[in-house]
Design an enzyme around this catalytic site. Sequence first.
Site, PDB file in Angstrom:
ATOM      1  N   VAL A   5      50.228  42.355  72.471  1.00 30.84           N
ATOM      2  CA  VAL A   5      50.411  41.309  71.886  1.00 30.84           C
ATOM      3  C   VAL A   5      49.900  41.761  70.246  1.00 30.84           C
ATOM      4  CG1 VAL A   5      49.755  38.690  71.292  1.00 30.84           C
ATOM      5  CG2 VAL A   5      49.782  39.709  73.065  1.00 30.84           C
ATOM      6  N   ASN A  69      54.570  38.866  67.382  1.00 33.25           N
ATOM      7  CA  ASN A  69      53.998  37.145  67.201  1.00 33.25           C
ATOM      8  C   ASN A  69      53.902  37.460  65.746  1.00 33.25           C
ATOM      9  OD1 ASN A  69      52.399  34.033  67.038  1.00 33.25           O
ATOM     10  ND2 ASN A  69      51.148  35.930  66.583  1.00 33.25           N
ATOM     11  N   ARG A 102      61.394  49.434  68.078  1.00 31.85           N
ATOM     12  CA  ARG A 102      61.781  50.476  68.551  1.00 31.85           C
ATOM     13  C   ARG A 102      61.057  51.887  69.163  1.00 31.85           C
ATOM     14  NH1 ARG A 102      66.675  52.903  66.396  1.00 31.85           N
ATOM     15  NH2 ARG A 102      66.062  54.900  66.096  1.00 31.85           N
ATOM     16  N   TYR A 134      59.579  32.692  53.435  1.00 30.44           N
ATOM     17  CA  TYR A 134      59.343  32.376  55.162  1.00 30.44           C
ATOM     18  C   TYR A 134      60.526  32.132  56.103  1.00 30.44           C
ATOM     19  CZ  TYR A 134      57.361  31.272  59.420  1.00 30.44           C
ATOM     20  OH  TYR A 134      56.665  30.966  60.815  1.00 30.44           O
ATOM     21  N   LYS A 138      62.618  34.520  59.097  1.00 35.37           N
ATOM     22  CA  LYS A 138      62.620  33.792  60.143  1.00 35.37           C
ATOM     23  C   LYS A 138      64.358  33.513  60.357  1.00 35.37           C
ATOM     24  CE  LYS A 138      58.964  33.519  62.573  1.00 35.37           C
ATOM     25  NZ  LYS A 138      58.125  34.538  62.740  1.00 35.37           N
ATOM     26  N   THR A 169      47.059  26.244  62.673  1.00 31.81           N
ATOM     27  CA  THR A 169      46.604  27.573  62.580  1.00 31.81           C
ATOM     28  C   THR A 169      45.968  27.274  61.045  1.00 31.81           C
ATOM     29  OG1 THR A 169      48.246  28.921  61.952  1.00 31.81           O
ATOM     30  CG2 THR A 169      48.174  28.233  64.750  1.00 31.81           C
TER      31      THR A 169
END
Length: 207
Positions: A5, A69, A102, A134, A138, A169
Amino acid sequence: MDVFVTGASRGIGRACAVAFAAAGHRVTAVARTTGQLAELAAAHPRITPLVADLAWEVPKGTYDVIVLNAARYAPGGLLGTERDVFGESWEVNVMANHRLTRALLPPLIARGSGHLVVIGSSSTEKMAGHMTAYATTKKCLRALYEGWEEELRGSGVRCTLIAPGATLTSSWEGEAPPPRYLLPEQVAELVTRSVRDGLTGRLTIRG
Ligand SMILES: NC(=O)c1ccc[n+]([C@@H]2O[C@H](COP(=O)([O-])OP(=O)(O)OC[C@H]3O[C@@H](n4cnc5c(N)ncnc54)[C@H](OP(=O)(O)O)[C@@H]3O)[C@@H](O)[C@H]2O)c1
């Protein structure tokens, strides 16, 4: 299962690491902040910290589940701002994920199993002028995901793009929180469920 993660020191990534560990999996938790990762690993014995700056480092290893993430959220437009944040956002939000796929996907493809989960954003649906750097990165990540999805078709490796709406967050620090928001644990629940139940394709979640 072994789960990798990125951006696991806080926010959605941390919640994903905790949720996978709670489900009995071994988790490698990646971020730059040593203290936050050490604290996470001390509280959860199945979590192993891996300190790396993904803007220039590419961790290696063999995992069953890869959760991409980590991201840099820099509010602001591309025009008229003193500091140009597009380059640094691009390195983390796009190039780091390209390098990681990759490096980490070939063993999964070779054995014909595994799951790639990419954390996208609802910001790819409608461009907002207050976050163009941003949102542009994305959107590029979404395009990369769609390419990976095609390349992985028939390989036995599953892939899922999870596109959350506003989630409370640290990335909202210094900004007014949105009227409706998700908690990181709600996004993590969808991430773990997508892996457990084999949910693939683009999944959206909103507060
Ligand atoms: N929060 C929202 O409203 C929202 C909405 C939609 C989508 N998302 C997406 O959800 C994901 C997580 O967002 P979040 O709000 O949880 O973010 P966050 O709280 O800002 O956390 C970002 C994580 O990424 C890590 N990170 C940043 N730059 C890194 C680098 N160069 N190398 C390694 N790790 C790095 C950070 O750790 P260190 O600083 O310790 O390195 C941290 O663990 C992102 O992909 C974001 O685009 C968030």
